[in-house]
Design an enzyme around this catalytic site. Structure first.
Site, PDB file in Angstrom:
ATOM      1  N   GLU A  13      -9.142 -54.094 -94.441  1.00 27.33           N
ATOM      2  CA  GLU A  13      -8.561 -52.757 -94.411  1.00 27.33           C
ATOM      3  C   GLU A  13      -9.334 -51.782 -95.298  1.00 27.33           C
ATOM      4  O   GLU A  13      -8.758 -50.965 -96.001  1.00 27.33           O
ATOM      5  CB  GLU A  13      -7.082 -52.809 -94.810  1.00 27.33           C
TER       6      GLU A  13
ATOM      7  N   ASP B 218       0.621 -60.371 -89.442  1.00 25.63           N
ATOM      8  CA  ASP B 218       0.984 -59.562 -90.609  1.00 25.63           C
ATOM      9  C   ASP B 218       2.489 -59.566 -90.849  1.00 25.63           C
ATOM     10  O   ASP B 218       3.153 -58.555 -90.620  1.00 25.63           O
ATOM     11  CB  ASP B 218       0.496 -58.124 -90.412  1.00 25.63           C
TER      12      ASP B 218
ATOM     13  N   GLU C 280       9.022 -55.370 -94.740  1.00 22.91           N
ATOM     14  CA  GLU C 280       8.207 -54.324 -94.123  1.00 22.91           C
ATOM     15  C   GLU C 280       8.502 -54.164 -92.638  1.00 22.91           C
ATOM     16  O   GLU C 280       8.516 -53.046 -92.122  1.00 22.91           O
ATOM     17  CB  GLU C 280       6.728 -54.646 -94.342  1.00 22.91           C
TER      18      GLU C 280
END
Length: 697
Positions: free
Chosen positions: A287, A361, A389
């Site tokens: 990332e 993820d 998340e």
């Protein structure tokens, strides 16, 4: 030693608060609610002295109702204990033994270990045993952690924001540290010690180089001083380019001697200030973060250079295998295996490769990561996300114990019977270094994690990091008793709610192996239609690949062949749609909408039923919680009731938006009798969450 000398300490202590008490509770006490009214007495004696031993004694005074017999805290090496020839072998430095024994003819509860940390963990085990209704007579508890490093990863930034944090700002007030040492830091350490957590990474994996400057090292040292007596070491996330940003070097190439020397000097500086510093956590070449591959070097080159810097101090490096870049456009799920599998056996012996539980993820459901079992010569540290998340942030009730155990119990297929837990705790290959990391859900909110039920995920992580073989239900039941009291109706109802709650989120956000259907950036609301982001793997359409004929990501030999990264029975099962568990079907296969499922429905009909089932479960939790109103304190009951109402509304929105989109793609009607979406697809596409928490604004 005479019994008179042993029992000279007699103090009055209170009883546990009744679950029916009218006293308000804001959740700050977590699962360690202590007595509020002084009735009864406790006899406690400490044989030996250290700050940790004094803490253990204080915990008994604070948290226990009157026991049936006196308590002795002691090290295994004490003559009076040594003479009993009790089974301390195999307990290591952190294990404990809590047993009813006789000392000087007096029947006592002995809490002992090979170190004062073992005594502290044994103290909390005794408190938990009694708080959950265990008998105070004939106690026999013996346990040692199966995982060596049990670590919280705080994604906390130096500006006190928290990436993927949904419970307020960071609990670390970097601005006032090291001078002001908030009492909350001690309460944080106490909570972690009570569930066996022994390490804390203080800062975000997307690290700032400034965290390695002298002022911030001093701030970390202040926290280390607070945590040390509780058996907790501090770690720091580091930015791989720090030698350039802080040291003025022209490169961060791990093969450059000047770079290695800079890191060695920096490690020496840290250890002069924090003698028991744990080591470094690194996110590299992911990332946009810098890393060794920027210089043509490998992950092993980078990790080993840092490992050499901390080796003489007993430090370790946790090197994340979450590599997410544009270098593997075929299938994001394959990238970590592709990069790390060839490096097996090339990492230094004080390096742990930290692997997410699944290959994408932290999705509500993923198959276990194929690296588990595939790197037998390398200790692998599993990384779970405690903060939710992709599971509704703080407001949706989603107990993650079943998610954690689903992964830990999964068979790797590499060896007969080998589980992910066997790999993680080192048992599979006899690694002495082992670890489990959890991305923390802790913030400055008064109840620590945004809601009472989110506390259970912190609790479950700690308990499973100590013993990955524990059951999610047993942990939920223990947490319910410690959090709300031992009323059978409360405990049974709360446990039932919790055990199905994660599956409900899977159902109303995307069942049958669907994943990553969230809208852009914030990861909160639905966005299965998103298809306009710069890189293919940023878009939800990349993951579900729905069209008029079918849905799902083909990861078999006819597609990306990600199934080839698995082994044995696991690979064989995942390779065919008929043998893949239906809960993961669309993760591995692109199948027709009219495929017949095991229950006789078509895939489309079954997917619709899952959406409805998830929404119905939330409504059921509301009814169950309403039935406990007279048995839960008003503040915690009301906040949970309000959050369940939010969850109900948002679960319906997830369901309706998703069905509206799928129908636009497959052109199929809803099954007979199914409620249509409340709005049309353009309405759902127009919804935005620009100020959702947990992201930079």
């Amino acid at each position: 030693m005479t019994s008179a000398r042993i029992w000279r300490t007699v103090i009055a202590i209170p009883l546990f608060l009744s679950a029916n008490s009218a006293a308000a509770e804001d959740g700050y006490a977590l699962w360690l609610r202590h007595p509020a009214t002084s009735v009864g007495q406790i006899n406690v004696k400490r044989l030996g002295d250290s700050e940790t031993m004094r803490i253990a004694e204080a915990e008994l005074r604070r948290d226990l109702a009157a026991p049936t017999q006196p308590i002795v805290l002691a090290l295994a090496t004490m003559p009076a204990v040594k003479a009993m020839r009790l089974p301390f072998e195999g307990l290591g430095d952190e294990g404990y033994l809590v047993r009813t024994v006789a000392i000087d003819g007096q029947r006592v509860t002995l809490v002992a270990g090979n170190s004062d940390r073992g005594v502290l963990y044994g103290t909390f085990a005794l408190i938990r045993h009694l708080a959950t209704g265990g008998s105070g007579d004939a106690i026999d508890l013996r346990s040692a952690p199966k995982v060596r490093l049990r670590v919280l990863n705080h994604w906390d930034n130096l500006d006190e924001s928290v990436e993927r944090g949904y419970a307020g700002q960071s609990i670390w007030d970097w601005w006032t540290l090291p001078d002001f040492r908030d009492p909350r830091y001690t309460d944080y350490a106490r909570a972690n010690a009570s569930i066996g957590i022994n390490g804390t990474v203080l800062n975000n994996v997307n690290a700032k180089a400034e965290s390695l400057t002298a002022p911030y090292i001093a701030k970390a040292a202040a926290l280390a001083d607070i945590f040390r007596p509780w058996g907790i070491r501090v770690y720091l996330s580091v930015k791989f380019s720090a030698p350039i940003e802080l040291g003025g070097l022209k490169t961060a190439d791990p093969r450059d001697p000047a770079v290695a020397a800079w890191w060695k000097a920096k490690a020496d500086e840290i250890y002069r200030t924090i003698p028991d510093f744990g080591g470094f956590l690194v996110k590299a070449n992911s990332e946009g973060q810098p890393g060794p591959r920027d210089y043509g070097a490998s992950h092993a080159d980078g990790a080993n250079m840092l490992a050499a810097a901390v080796r003489d101090h007993g430090g370790i490096v946790m090197w994340r295998a979450f590599v997410y870049a544009e270098t593997d456009p075929e299938d994001r799920a394959k990238q970590a295996y592709t990069e790390f599998k060839p490096l097996d056996g090339k990492f230094a012996d004080n390096v742990l490769v930290q692997v997410k539980n699944g290959a994408i993820d932290f999705q509500p459901r993923e198959p276990f990561h194929p690296l588990f079992g595939a790197m037998p010569r390398t200790p692998l540290m599993i990384e779970f996300q405690i903060t939710k998340e992709y599971l509704g942030f703080a407001t949706h009730l989603a107990y993650l114990g079943p998610l954690f155990t689903e992964t830990l119990d999964a068979k790797t297929g590499r060896k007969p019977g080998e589980t992910v837990a066997d790999v993680v705790d080192g048992q599979a290959e006899h690694h002495s270094l082992s670890g489990m990391a959890g991305v923390a859900n802790i913030g400055r909110d008064r109840d620590w994690s945004g809601s009472t039920f989110n506390q259970a995920n912190w609790y479950a992580f700690g308990r499973l990091a100590w013993d990955p073989d524990l059951s999610a239900e047993a942990i939920a039941r223990a947490w319910a008793k410690q959090t709300f009291g031992n009323d059978p109706q409360v405990v049974d109802t709360v446990t039932t709610m919790m055990m199905g709650s994660r599956e409900a989120v899977v159902d109303y956000t995307g069942a049958l192996g669907l994943a990553h259907l969230v809208a852009t950036s914030h990861h909160y609301g639905p966005g299965p239609w998103v298809a306009d982001l710069a890189r293919p793997e940023w878009n939800p359409v990349y993951y579900h690949r729905a069209d008029a004929t079918g849905i799902g990501f083909d990861r078999t030999a006819t597609g990306s062949n990600a199934v080839s990264q698995y082994a044995g029975p696991a690979a064989k099962a995942f390779a065919k749609a008929d043998t893949t568990p239906e809960s993961l079907l669309l993760w591995f296969h692109h199948v027709p909408w009219n495929r017949r499922m095991a229950n006789g429905r078509t895939l489309w009909g079954d997917l619709v039923a899952h959406y409805d089932q998830g929404v119905a479960y939330v409504a059921g939790m509301q009814r169950q919680w309403d039935g406990l109103k007279s048995k839960i304190d008003e503040e915690r009951w009301q906040k949970t009731a309000t959050y369940l109402a939010i969850q109900n509304r948002e679960a319906r929105c997830w369901r309706d938006a998703s069905l509206a989109y799928w129908m636009a793609v497959n052109h199929l009607p809803l099954p007979a009798g199914v409620r249509p979406p409340e709005h049309d697809l353009p309405w759902y596409k127009a919804q935005q969450f620009p100020l959702a928490p947990g992201q930079a604004h």
